[in-house]
Design an enzyme around this catalytic site. Structure first.
Site, PDB file in Angstrom:
ATOM      1  N   CYS A 145       0.822  -1.218   0.000  1.00  0.00           N
ATOM      2  CA  CYS A 145       0.000   0.000   0.000  1.00  0.00           C
ATOM      3  C   CYS A 145       0.853   1.265   0.000  1.00  0.00           C
ATOM      4  CB  CYS A 145      -0.925   0.000   1.206  1.00  0.00           C
ATOM      5  SG  CYS A 145      -2.015  -1.429   1.232  1.00  0.00           S
ATOM      6  N   HIS A 291      -3.065   7.208   2.873  1.00  0.00           N
ATOM      7  CA  HIS A 291      -3.537   5.927   2.331  1.00  0.00           C
ATOM      8  C   HIS A 291      -4.862   5.565   2.998  1.00  0.00           C
ATOM      9  CE1 HIS A 291      -4.014   1.823   1.328  1.00  0.00           C
ATOM     10  NE2 HIS A 291      -3.568   1.346   2.467  1.00  0.00           N
ATOM     11  N   ASN A 321     -10.173  -0.139   0.544  1.00  0.00           N
ATOM     12  CA  ASN A 321      -8.710  -0.032   0.509  1.00  0.00           C
ATOM     13  C   ASN A 321      -8.224  -0.539  -0.851  1.00  0.00           C
ATOM     14  OD1 ASN A 321      -5.947  -0.361   0.764  1.00  0.00           O
ATOM     15  ND2 ASN A 321      -6.035  -1.277   2.817  1.00  0.00           N
TER      16      ASN A 321
HETATM   17  N1  COA Z   1     -17.606  -9.286   9.577  1.00  0.00           N
HETATM   18  C1  COA Z   1     -17.995  -9.639  10.810  1.00  0.00           C
HETATM   19  N2  COA Z   1     -17.154 -10.064  11.752  1.00  0.00           N
HETATM   20  C2  COA Z   1     -15.852 -10.148  11.439  1.00  0.00           C
HETATM   21  C3  COA Z   1     -15.370  -9.798  10.165  1.00  0.00           C
HETATM   22  C4  COA Z   1     -16.304  -9.371   9.217  1.00  0.00           C
HETATM   23  N3  COA Z   1     -15.949  -8.995   7.986  1.00  0.00           N
HETATM   24  N4  COA Z   1     -14.042  -9.978  10.143  1.00  0.00           N
HETATM   25  C5  COA Z   1     -13.679 -10.408  11.365  1.00  0.00           C
HETATM   26  N5  COA Z   1     -14.781 -10.515  12.138  1.00  0.00           N
HETATM   27  C6  COA Z   1     -14.878 -10.954  13.531  1.00  0.00           C
HETATM   28  C7  COA Z   1     -13.653 -11.680  14.009  1.00  0.00           C
HETATM   29  O1  COA Z   1     -13.718 -13.020  13.604  1.00  0.00           O
HETATM   30  C8  COA Z   1     -13.776 -11.516  15.507  1.00  0.00           C
HETATM   31  O2  COA Z   1     -14.694 -12.459  15.979  1.00  0.00           O
HETATM   32  P1  COA Z   1     -14.479 -13.167  17.413  1.00  0.00           P
HETATM   33  O3  COA Z   1     -14.476 -12.057  18.412  1.00  0.00           O
HETATM   34  O4  COA Z   1     -15.683 -14.046  17.509  1.00  0.00           O
HETATM   35  O5  COA Z   1     -13.185 -13.886  17.298  1.00  0.00           O
HETATM   36  C9  COA Z   1     -14.438 -10.148  15.660  1.00  0.00           C
HETATM   37  O6  COA Z   1     -14.983  -9.818  14.366  1.00  0.00           O
HETATM   38  C10 COA Z   1     -13.519  -9.042  16.112  1.00  0.00           C
HETATM   39  O7  COA Z   1     -12.351  -9.148  15.379  1.00  0.00           O
HETATM   40  P2  COA Z   1     -11.186  -8.145  15.681  1.00  0.00           P
HETATM   41  O8  COA Z   1     -10.046  -8.521  14.826  1.00  0.00           O
HETATM   42  O9  COA Z   1     -10.956  -8.050  17.142  1.00  0.00           O
HETATM   43  O10 COA Z   1     -11.809  -6.762  15.195  1.00  0.00           O
HETATM   44  P3  COA Z   1     -11.156  -5.354  15.153  1.00  0.00           P
HETATM   45  O11 COA Z   1     -11.937  -4.422  15.968  1.00  0.00           O
HETATM   46  O12 COA Z   1      -9.695  -5.363  15.375  1.00  0.00           O
HETATM   47  O13 COA Z   1     -11.364  -4.935  13.610  1.00  0.00           O
HETATM   48  C11 COA Z   1     -10.152  -4.855  11.553  1.00  0.00           C
HETATM   49  C12 COA Z   1     -10.804  -5.732  12.593  1.00  0.00           C
HETATM   50  C13 COA Z   1      -9.458  -5.734  10.538  1.00  0.00           C
HETATM   51  C14 COA Z   1     -11.219  -4.019  10.864  1.00  0.00           C
HETATM   52  C15 COA Z   1      -9.128  -3.885  12.248  1.00  0.00           C
HETATM   53  O14 COA Z   1      -8.272  -4.626  13.082  1.00  0.00           O
HETATM   54  C16 COA Z   1      -8.328  -3.119  11.250  1.00  0.00           C
HETATM   55  O15 COA Z   1      -8.844  -2.266  10.548  1.00  0.00           O
HETATM   56  N6  COA Z   1      -7.012  -3.348  11.173  1.00  0.00           N
HETATM   57  C17 COA Z   1      -6.168  -2.706  10.193  1.00  0.00           C
HETATM   58  C18 COA Z   1      -6.318  -3.403   8.872  1.00  0.00           C
HETATM   59  C19 COA Z   1      -5.735  -2.640   7.723  1.00  0.00           C
HETATM   60  O16 COA Z   1      -5.902  -1.454   7.622  1.00  0.00           O
HETATM   61  N7  COA Z   1      -5.043  -3.354   6.842  1.00  0.00           N
HETATM   62  C20 COA Z   1      -4.493  -2.808   5.659  1.00  0.00           C
HETATM   63  C21 COA Z   1      -3.277  -2.023   5.935  1.00  0.00           C
HETATM   64  S1  COA Z   1      -2.643  -1.418   4.422  1.00  0.00           S
END
Ligand code: COA
Length: 364
Positions: A145, A291, A321
């Protein structure tokens, strides 16, 4: 020494819109979860992905549909109708038109993508073919990215040294062909999407305010396993195993919370580094072009540094993204909407897999 400036920009996103509600029909997710966690409401995907998603939404047995799809392709057809280079081509056409140039006017093409058309050659070669170019040099970078900032810094160096006068810089991605649209793949497939953005970089006139000031680039390979896709590289051996990789291995992997925390930390660090190098204060910056990974990441950076929201325009709501394409798409759209005026100070910053991150400062 010569200075470089961005003369023209372009962007392209496919026509097909995938809403959160459509994703909720193919996997266990919801509009509420995606919107709250990321700020994304919809995203654009290539026609192949859109067709697959609508067929998947209607399929009574989704696992069986996916298995047939992996074995035989969509409607018996293996291969995408639209690839990374197609998106790059469309964005390039807009930038060339804006610059009043033809492809033959380009001295160098630097294209950056996570998803190339082929394992080799890079998509820049495919694009060169589409543009009818037979000897113009090209690079393909894979800096995730952060790719556009890396590519822009390279264009700047070529212009400063006088080696080239007109450099096309591109971020282009077809990420929807990488992710699995199922409960297994839901952590990533709801976030990423397809698009391309282009910029044409040329020498600035001595007396004009526009110009690229500096670039600040970093990589921390120790965190590689927090966001990566390994299944089709040389780490997979023997070669024949690539065709038999189970779907769990074929998916890219991400430790969402670790990525989130690193992104906020690295953005803040590189913004400070960039401003200190130029002896400037944060409030002198007119526009922060970040980004578009996650609205919450952008909000966290803006809150902690005290950046007003009107200086950090976002479009993640519409496009998700788009990895290497997100910064040039944002730049083009912000310009088209008339938010950036000649002479405004703009800070571009990006973070992603690798981890790679970087920032560029420029006067528009
Ligand atoms: N829909 C519903 N539930 C989902 C899901 C989706 N698309 N994806 C994951 N979950 C679930 C997980 O399985 C987890 O379930 P559990 O509690 O039963 O295990 C729950 O949601 C919470 O997951 P968690 O990872 O704790 O959520 P979070 O608050 O950290 O949010 C992201 C997840 C990925 C949105 C967040 O961590 C994030 O934005 N990270 C940065 C990612 C990013 O920007 N990447 C690219 C960089 S270039």
């Amino acid at each position: 020494m010569r200075r470089a400036k961005i003369l023209a920009t372009g962007m392209y996103v496919p026509d097909d819109v995938v809403t959160n509600d459509l994703l909720a029909q193919v996997m266990d997710t919801s509009d509420e979860w995606i919107t709250q966690r990321s700020g994304i409401k919809e995203r654009r995907v290539i026609p192949d992905t859109y067709r697959m998603l609508t067929q998947l939404a209607a399929a009574p047995d989704k696992e069986a549909y996916l298995q047939t799809l992996y074995d035989t392709g969509i409607d018996g057809r293996i291969g995408a109708q639209m690839s990374t280079a197609d998106l790059a081509f469309n964005a390039t056409q807009i930038a060339l038109r804006q610059a009043n140039m033809k492809p033959q006017d380009l001295d160098l093409i630097i294209q950056t993508s996570v998803m190339s058309d082929y394992v080799f050659p890079g998509s820049a070669c495919v694009l060169a073919d589409k543009l009818g170019l037979t000897s113009t040099p090209t690079f393909s970078l894979n800096q995730g990215c952060a790719g556009f900032v890396y590519a822009l810094s390279m264009a700047d160096q070529y212009i400063k040294t006088g080696m080239y006068d007109t450099v096309l810089v591109l971020g282009a991605e077809v990420l929807s062909s990488l992710f699995e649209y199922s409960d297994r793949g839901r952590d990533m497939s709801v976030l990423f999407a397809d698009g391309a953005g282009a910029a044409i970089v040329v020498p600035a006139e001595d007396d004009e305010p526009s110009g690229l000031l500096s670039h600040h680039l970093h990589t921390d390979g120790t965190l590689l396993d927090k966001l990566y896709a390994d299944s089709f590289g040389s780490s997979t051996f023997p070669p024949a195993a690539k065709a038999r990789i189970d779907t769990d291995r074929a998916r890219p992997r991400m430790a969402g919370r670790a990525v989130f925390a690193q992104a906020v930390r690295r953005f803040r660090e590189v913004i400070r580094e960039c401003l200190e190098a130029n002896k400037m204060q944060l409030d002198e910056v007119d526009h922060f072009l970040f980004h578009q990974a996650n609205q919450r990441i952008i909000d966290a950076i803006a809150d902690s540094l005290g950046i007003p929201s009107e200086k950090a325009y976002t479009n993640i709501r519409k496009y998700g993204n788009t990895s290497a394409a997100s910064v040039p798409i944002l730049l083009h759209e912000t310009l088209q909407e008339g938010r950036i005026q000649r002479g405004d100070l703009c800070l571009l910053a990006a973070f992603g897999t690798g981890f790679n991150w970087g920032a560029s400062l420029l006067y528009w």
